[in-house]
Scaffold this motif. Structure first.
Motif, PDB file in Angstrom:
ATOM      1  N   HIS A 193      44.013  43.262  46.813  1.00 39.09           N
ATOM      2  CA  HIS A 193      43.643  44.055  45.632  1.00 39.09           C
ATOM      3  C   HIS A 193      42.405  44.914  45.907  1.00 39.09           C
ATOM      4  N   PRO A 194      42.503  46.218  45.615  1.00 42.05           N
ATOM      5  CA  PRO A 194      41.374  47.104  45.938  1.00 42.05           C
ATOM      6  C   PRO A 194      40.073  46.749  45.209  1.00 42.05           C
ATOM      7  N   ALA A 195      40.179  46.314  43.944  1.00 40.85           N
ATOM      8  CA  ALA A 195      38.955  45.986  43.197  1.00 40.85           C
ATOM      9  C   ALA A 195      38.300  44.743  43.790  1.00 40.85           C
ATOM     10  N   ARG A 254      42.225  45.990  33.017  1.00 35.46           N
ATOM     11  CA  ARG A 254      42.418  44.531  32.923  1.00 35.46           C
ATOM     12  C   ARG A 254      42.697  43.934  34.302  1.00 35.46           C
ATOM     13  N   ALA A 255      43.538  44.624  35.068  1.00 33.31           N
ATOM     14  CA  ALA A 255      43.896  44.104  36.398  1.00 33.31           C
ATOM     15  C   ALA A 255      42.650  44.019  37.280  1.00 33.31           C
ATOM     16  N   ASN A 256      41.812  45.062  37.224  1.00 32.41           N
ATOM     17  CA  ASN A 256      40.590  45.076  38.042  1.00 32.41           C
ATOM     18  C   ASN A 256      39.640  43.960  37.631  1.00 32.41           C
ATOM     19  N   ILE A 257      39.522  43.771  36.314  1.00 31.02           N
ATOM     20  CA  ILE A 257      38.606  42.740  35.828  1.00 31.02           C
ATOM     21  C   ILE A 257      39.109  41.357  36.257  1.00 31.02           C
ATOM     22  N   GLN A 258      40.438  41.166  36.156  1.00 29.74           N
ATOM     23  CA  GLN A 258      41.011  39.879  36.570  1.00 29.74           C
ATOM     24  C   GLN A 258      40.745  39.607  38.051  1.00 29.74           C
ATOM     25  N   ALA A 259      40.950  40.640  38.873  1.00 33.04           N
ATOM     26  CA  ALA A 259      40.759  40.474  40.322  1.00 33.04           C
ATOM     27  C   ALA A 259      39.303  40.133  40.630  1.00 33.04           C
ATOM     28  N   SER A 260      38.374  40.849  39.964  1.00 30.89           N
ATOM     29  CA  SER A 260      36.948  40.617  40.227  1.00 30.89           C
ATOM     30  C   SER A 260      36.543  39.217  39.770  1.00 30.89           C
ATOM     31  N   LYS A 261      37.125  38.782  38.628  1.00 29.74           N
ATOM     32  CA  LYS A 261      36.794  37.437  38.146  1.00 29.74           C
ATOM     33  C   LYS A 261      37.314  36.377  39.126  1.00 29.74           C
ATOM     34  N   ALA A 262      38.477  36.653  39.713  1.00 29.72           N
ATOM     35  CA  ALA A 262      39.049  35.684  40.664  1.00 29.72           C
ATOM     36  C   ALA A 262      38.130  35.517  41.869  1.00 29.72           C
TER      37      ALA A 262
END
Length: 557
Positions: A72-74, A22-30
């Protein structure tokens, strides 16, 4: 005694499982949301403050992401995507981020339903194969020699950029430059090296309309002795050197002991003879212009100017290579190895001109140049930088078409066609992979949807109308006109994309989305700050050695 084992205490913070997804998806969406408004001809500009306090105003996806400083790494790997896309095909940097963000966004629902990421990735990979196959079917070939078609194509690819207000100018420059440096490899293959053989010179002042492609090379240098040497030579014979025309000094700490006064004269004479010898070796080929990448002594300058030869020294290696390509000369390492075939005779004119406060040397009107310089003029440095970024994209587009002369419709039509075909195919897929496959099909609609949003039209109506047009699969060329938001036929409007840019966008976006979905652990070796010591630096880990309690080392907190 058994060997000591290092145990790290308190130092590893670890997140795993669906929390990480979820955290990765949120970061990528941002990241995708930052870029989203810069897609299409009606795109917004972003103003960026860089580390040095300078300002960059651009809507080039790659340029924006390069300036972002993310932890964030993602999100960092998303930025890497646009850089890869830019290096590979030079266009589609914004689309690739939006598409990858959307692919991850639709995957979130499946993560919440406890689907295994491998299942989602398998479905995505299958969707990617089918999407590229659909692109293959709708792609149409183009004749590279048809100037009008090429112009239309480059224009539609660069139409989203800031310089589109200057009409055909950038597209014209790009096509002309790539046509000059294209090298036929036989069997219908062409090699176009735009990084090495096309140089963009930005000279503030004048108007943007004064920009032009030079059939040859220009560089920011003047002749060594302006008073004695000619600054304009018609049909010059050019010799390019990669060696110094000065006396070889000894290595450091070289001592020469002079006993008698005459010894000093002998030393000077040796030096003079050496340089005279060098110059005579060059002059026997009757050059009009000698250019060296290294130094050139006053004495050599004297001999050359006496013979009526102009000389330029300390030129960049890349510029020297470009001159060699433009006028047919060969860069020589030692004057005694010179041959007649190394002399460049392909240039029509050598001239030094003053532009603004600086002198520029032009070697132009070449007969068959394989390198060129694009001279950009404009009101300010910022404007020129933006024009250069857009020109680089246009050059890449022109190069892509020369390498693979196939087109797909722009304006989101290609994505909509892919989406419609994949939706139909999803019904025939067995098992659990059917749902992620269908979601991937819907994700492709993100590009036309964003285009519609940026045009300011009613998104839901436009999308519904487009879906109706594509559902029966009649015309794959129906898309959104990025300027007006109207639904039109892309063939009539001449809005195209290069096939390999589109294919690369799909591949990069889906492969990256799969990679980010497969991350299930983020382990960081930095201890999180305690609430109490919010202002302090994170403490260092303690290191203990088992079996040797006395030897416990405490690193200073």
């Amino acid at each position: 005694m058994h060997s000591p084992v290092l145990v790290l205490k308190d130092s590893l913070t670890r997140e795993s499982g669906s929390k990480v997804h979820r955290a990765n998806i949120q970061a990528s969406k941002a990241v995708a949301d930052i870029i989203r408004t810069t897609l299409g001809p009606r795109s917004m500009l972003k103003m960026l403050l860089d580390a040095a306090g300078g300002i960059v105003v651009t809507n080039d996806g790659n340029a924006i992401l390069r300036e972002l400083d993310l932890a964030h790494p993602a999100a960092k790997s998303m930025i890497e995507l646009s850089r890869t896309q830019d290096e590979e095909v030079g266009d589609g940097t914004t689309s690739v981020i939006i598409l990858a963000g959307e692919m991850l966004h639709v995957a979130e629902a499946f993560i919440n339903k406890s689907y295994h990421p491998t299942v989602i990735c398998r479905a995505y990979t299958k969707a990617l194969e089918d999407a590229v196959a659909v692109l293959d079917q709708i792609a149409m070939s183009i004749d590279v020699n048809d100037r009008a078609a090429m112009l239309g194509l480059v224009k539609s690819c660069v139409g989203t950029k800031f310089t589109s207000q200057f009409g055909d100018l950038i597209a014209d420059l790009a096509i002309e430059a790539t046509t000059i440096v294209g090298v036929d490899l036989g069997q219908g293959l062409r090699e176009v090296d735009i990084k090495k053989y096309i140089k963009v010179e930005k000279v503030p002042g004048g108007q943007l309309e004064d920009s032009k492609v030079l059939k040859g090379v220009m560089f920011n240098k003047d002749v060594v002795a302006p008073g004695k040497m000619r600054r304009k030579i018609v049909n010059p014979r050019i010799i390019l050197l990669d060696c110094p025309l000065e006396y070889k000094k000894g290595e450091n700490q070289t001592n020469a002991e002079l006993v008698k006064e005459e010894d000093w004269g002998v030393l000077l004479k040796l030096e003079e003879e050496y340089i005279e010898n060098l110059c005579m070796q060059i002059l026997q080929f009757k050059p009009d212009l000698v250019i060296t990448e290294k130094g050139l002594s006053d004495l050599a300058c004297h001999y050359l100017s006496k013979a009526g030869v102009s000389a330029i020294r300390r030129l960049r290696k890349t510029d020297n290579n470009r001159i060699a390509k433009a006028c047919g000369a060969v860069v020589v390492n030692r004057p005694d190895e010179l041959q007649e075939s190394d002399v460049g005779t392909g240039a029509g004119l050598f001239e030094v001109r003053k532009i603004g406060d600086e002198f520029f040397a032009f070697i132009v009107e070449c007969k068959d140049p394989k390198a060129c310089t694009v001279l950009l003029r404009g009101a300010s440095k910022d404007l020129l930088n933006e024009v250069e970024r857009n020109l680089q994209d246009a050059l890449s587009v022109a190069r892509n078409i020369i390498k693979n002369p196939r087109l797909v419709p722009g304006g989101g039509a290609a994505e909509f066609t892919v989406s419609a075909v994949l939706k139909q195919k999803s019904s025939s897929i067995e098992g659990i992979e059917k749902w992620p496959y269908e979601a991937a099909a819907i994700a492709f609609e993100a590009i036309p949807r964003t285009l519609a949003q940026n045009c300011g039209v009613n998104v839901i109506r436009t999308m519904t109308a487009l879906q109706g047009k594509h559902a029966n699969g009649e015309n794959p060329w129906i898309g959104i006109d990025g300027n007006t938001g109207a639904i039109t036929d892309m063939k009539e409007r001449k809005i195209w994309d290069a096939y390999n840019v589109k294919a690369q966008t799909f591949k990069t976006a889906i492969e990256a989305a799969c990679m980010i979905l497969r991350i299930d652990d983020i382990v960081s070796g930095i201890k999180k700050k305690q609430a109490s010591g919010a202002g302090q630096a994170p403490s260092k880990p303690k290191i203990e050695e088992e079996g040797d309690a006395d030897n416990e080392q405490m690193l200073p907190e």
